[in-house]
Motif scaffolding. Structure first.
Motif, PDB file in Angstrom:
ATOM      1  N   LYS A  15       0.724  -1.185  -0.155  1.00 44.10           N
ATOM      2  CA  LYS A  15      -0.009   0.019   0.094  1.00 44.10           C
ATOM      3  C   LYS A  15       0.879   1.305   0.031  1.00 44.10           C
ATOM      4  O   LYS A  15       1.659   1.429   0.882  1.00 44.10           O
ATOM      5  N   ALA A  16       0.907   1.891  -1.164  1.00 49.80           N
ATOM      6  CA  ALA A  16       1.795   3.048  -1.266  1.00 49.80           C
ATOM      7  C   ALA A  16       1.420   4.287  -0.380  1.00 49.80           C
ATOM      8  O   ALA A  16       0.154   4.393   0.015  1.00 49.80           O
ATOM      9  N   LYS A  17       2.201   5.258  -0.233  1.00 50.85           N
ATOM     10  CA  LYS A  17       1.745   6.419   0.615  1.00 50.85           C
ATOM     11  C   LYS A  17       0.534   7.137   0.094  1.00 50.85           C
ATOM     12  O   LYS A  17      -0.167   7.678   0.618  1.00 50.85           O
ATOM     13  N   ASN A  18       0.414   7.001  -1.428  1.00 47.98           N
ATOM     14  CA  ASN A  18      -0.831   7.597  -2.061  1.00 47.98           C
ATOM     15  C   ASN A  18      -1.977   6.814  -1.955  1.00 47.98           C
ATOM     16  O   ASN A  18      -3.086   7.167  -2.454  1.00 47.98           O
ATOM     17  N   GLY A  19      -2.034   5.751  -1.199  1.00 49.56           N
ATOM     18  CA  GLY A  19      -3.178   4.844  -1.111  1.00 49.56           C
ATOM     19  C   GLY A  19      -3.388   3.624  -1.726  1.00 49.56           C
ATOM     20  O   GLY A  19      -4.112   2.779  -1.766  1.00 49.56           O
ATOM     21  N   THR A  20      -2.591   4.114  -3.089  1.00 52.51           N
ATOM     22  CA  THR A  20      -3.088   2.915  -3.983  1.00 52.51           C
ATOM     23  C   THR A  20      -1.845   1.664  -3.790  1.00 52.51           C
ATOM     24  O   THR A  20      -1.265   1.563  -2.886  1.00 52.51           O
ATOM     25  N   LEU A  21      -2.507   0.564  -4.344  1.00 47.59           N
ATOM     26  CA  LEU A  21      -2.291  -0.788  -3.962  1.00 47.59           C
ATOM     27  C   LEU A  21      -1.654  -1.762  -4.995  1.00 47.59           C
ATOM     28  O   LEU A  21      -2.209  -1.510  -6.106  1.00 47.59           O
ATOM     29  N   SER A  63      -2.892  -4.509 -11.507  1.00 47.92           N
ATOM     30  CA  SER A  63      -2.375  -2.811 -11.976  1.00 47.92           C
ATOM     31  C   SER A  63      -2.110  -2.404 -10.516  1.00 47.92           C
ATOM     32  O   SER A  63      -2.580  -2.866  -9.362  1.00 47.92           O
ATOM     33  N   TRP A  64      -1.811  -1.005 -10.542  1.00 49.69           N
ATOM     34  CA  TRP A  64      -2.088  -0.237  -9.351  1.00 49.69           C
ATOM     35  C   TRP A  64      -3.515  -0.319  -8.900  1.00 49.69           C
ATOM     36  O   TRP A  64      -4.193   0.566  -9.847  1.00 49.69           O
ATOM     37  N   LEU A  65      -3.962  -0.607  -7.968  1.00 51.72           N
ATOM     38  CA  LEU A  65      -5.417  -0.401  -7.619  1.00 51.72           C
ATOM     39  C   LEU A  65      -5.947   0.577  -6.540  1.00 51.72           C
ATOM     40  O   LEU A  65      -5.065   0.713  -5.646  1.00 51.72           O
TER      41      LEU A  65
HETATM   42  C1  LIG Z   1       0.873   5.985  -6.220  1.00 54.67           C
HETATM   43  O1  LIG Z   1       2.108   5.671  -5.870  1.00 54.67           O
HETATM   44  C2  LIG Z   1       2.764   4.546  -6.717  1.00 54.67           C
HETATM   45  C3  LIG Z   1       4.049   4.397  -6.040  1.00 54.67           C
HETATM   46  O2  LIG Z   1       4.746   5.718  -5.886  1.00 54.67           O
HETATM   47  C4  LIG Z   1       2.622   4.996  -8.197  1.00 54.67           C
HETATM   48  O3  LIG Z   1       3.505   4.013  -8.859  1.00 54.67           O
HETATM   49  C5  LIG Z   1       1.237   5.073  -8.495  1.00 54.67           C
HETATM   50  O4  LIG Z   1       1.473   5.557  -9.757  1.00 54.67           O
HETATM   51  C6  LIG Z   1       0.605   6.243  -7.708  1.00 54.67           C
HETATM   52  N1  LIG Z   1      -0.793   6.356  -8.015  1.00 54.67           N
HETATM   53  C7  LIG Z   1      -1.382   7.476  -8.125  1.00 54.67           C
HETATM   54  C8  LIG Z   1      -2.826   7.489  -8.598  1.00 54.67           C
HETATM   55  O5  LIG Z   1      -0.781   8.465  -7.842  1.00 54.67           O
END
Ligand SMILES: *[C@@H]1O[C@H](CO)[C@@H](O)[C@H](O)[C@H]1NC(C)=O
Ligand SMILES: *[C@@H]1O[C@H](CO)[C@@H](O)[C@H](O)[C@H]1NC(C)=O
Length: 338
Positions: free
Chosen positions: A92-98, A326-328
């Motif tokens: 789970k990235a800082k921006n909340g996406t997984l 994908s990034w979810l």
């Molecule tokens: C959220 O962070 C990840 C990791 O840094 C990045 O790959 C992804 O594109 C970001 N997603 C959004 C929606 O900003």
């Protein structure tokens, strides 16, 4: 230390029973759970599954004979058509996406696509004597270990030996923790699932998939503790090792600002306390019993084997049809992380 040199360093005693250790590649990754949610497509959360290709949405114990219905298995031993599965790890990235964390093969099994390493043992892992007698599982046997709803150390005490290892290198096997590692793990996070080793001798399953099996009444499996009178039949210990390849996610700059570790189970757990695994027995005929009586440690000349390339070819169709890679914005099944 490398596995082979570790074993060599212990010296060789002649085993009377057996320890099996073998790789199984990925069979499929899908939101299905024929043990807990039979007939439900999709099930609640995503699983990674290994073993025979008769795996399906429904696997009725009365009619679904895994060894007869499977035409291949992702395991090295081709008489093992069992299915084994666990939840899937996400970052789970800082921006909340997984993002789904990939799995990697262990040393000596390079080329295996995803999957796990499976053990069946009669005594503690590093006991090369393997001297205890065990009764192999019967057709129709299945069980679950761990609780998907657990979020605290106190709850997790119900189970023994569902652990994580923060791998510094390929040989790291300690310490084991019951919560997710708190620091980046250069060689990945190993999840260990050890199943109970005592059976009531009657029921192939139970409503919660746990009550027909138990832990030793005193001591541990490793110390040779006796089975309780309610569950007198000693089973092989199954241990599943899954190595989650966290390399791409080890930059602390991408970790949460609050200092927490960033990995979550696909069931929504960011603690690790809900670690769980499922087993549906499916060995052909009496191949497992013969192997457990086989005077062997790690190798198993009595069992038929296949190459890693053949293991990798076995799979089942995608029956759910959802994007989990994908990034979810949310975990598959819209599960909240809590
Ligand atoms: C959220 O962070 C990840 C990791 O840094 C990045 O790959 C992804 O594109 C970001 N997603 C959004 C929606 O900003
Ligand atoms: C799963 O079950 C369905 C319905 O019984 C069947 O049509 C299908 O072939 C099965 N899939 C596999 C991979 O065995």
């Amino acid at each position: 230390m490398k596995w082979n040199s570790f074993v060599a360093a212990l010296g060789l005693a002649a085993p009377t029973s057996a320890l099996l250790r073998f790789g199984c590649s990925k069979l499929t990754i899908q939101r299905l759970d024929p043990l807990v949610n039979p007939g439900q497509n999709p099930s609640t959360h995503l699983h990674q599954i290994i073993g025979g290709n008769s795996f399906n949405v429904t696997m009725d114990p009365k009619t679904h004979d895994l060894a007869k219905l499977s035409t291949c298995t992702t395991c090295q031993f081709t008489e093992d058509f069992s299915n084994y599965w666990t939840a899937v790890l996400y970052f789970k990235a800082k921006n909340g996406t997984l993002k789904r964390v990939p799995q990697r093969a262990q040393q000596g099994m390079e080329g295996t696509q995803g999957g796990m390493v499976v053990y069946y043992m009669t005594d503690a892992l590093f006991d090369t004597a393997q001297k205890s007698k065990v009764t192999a599982f019967k057709p129709g046997f299945r069980m679950l270990i761990g609780d998907v709803n657990y979020r605290s150390r106190d709850e997790a005490r119900d189970f023994r030996q569902l652990t994580f290892i923060c791998m510094q290198n390929e040989g790291t096997r300690a310490p084991e923790t019951v919560e997710f590692p708190k620091t980046p793990c250069p060689a990945g996070i190993m999840a260990n699932h050890r199943f109970p080793t005592c059976w009531d001798g009657v029921n192939l399953d139970s409503p919660n998939h746990r009550d027909h099996v138990a832990y030793p009444e005193s001591g541990t499996f490793e110390s040779g503790g006796p089975c309780p009178s309610t569950h007198p039949v000693r089973l092989p210990q199954i241990l599943l090792e899954t190595v989650w390849d966290t390399k791409a996610f080890n930059n602390k700059a991408d970790w949460p600002a609050d200092g927490k570790q960033p990995f979550v189970w696909s069931s929504g757990d960011g603690t690790g306390y809900s670690s769980h695994a499922d087993y549906v027995f499916g060995w052909k005929d009496d191949a497992l019993q013969k192997a457990m009586d086989g005077h062997t440690y790690v190798t198993a000349p009595m069992l038929k084997t296949q190459t890693i390339a053949q293991q990798n070819k076995c799979s089942v169709p995608d029956m759910v049809g959802e994007d989990f890679d994908s990034w979810l914005p949310k975990l598959p099944g819209d599960i909240m992380v809590n």
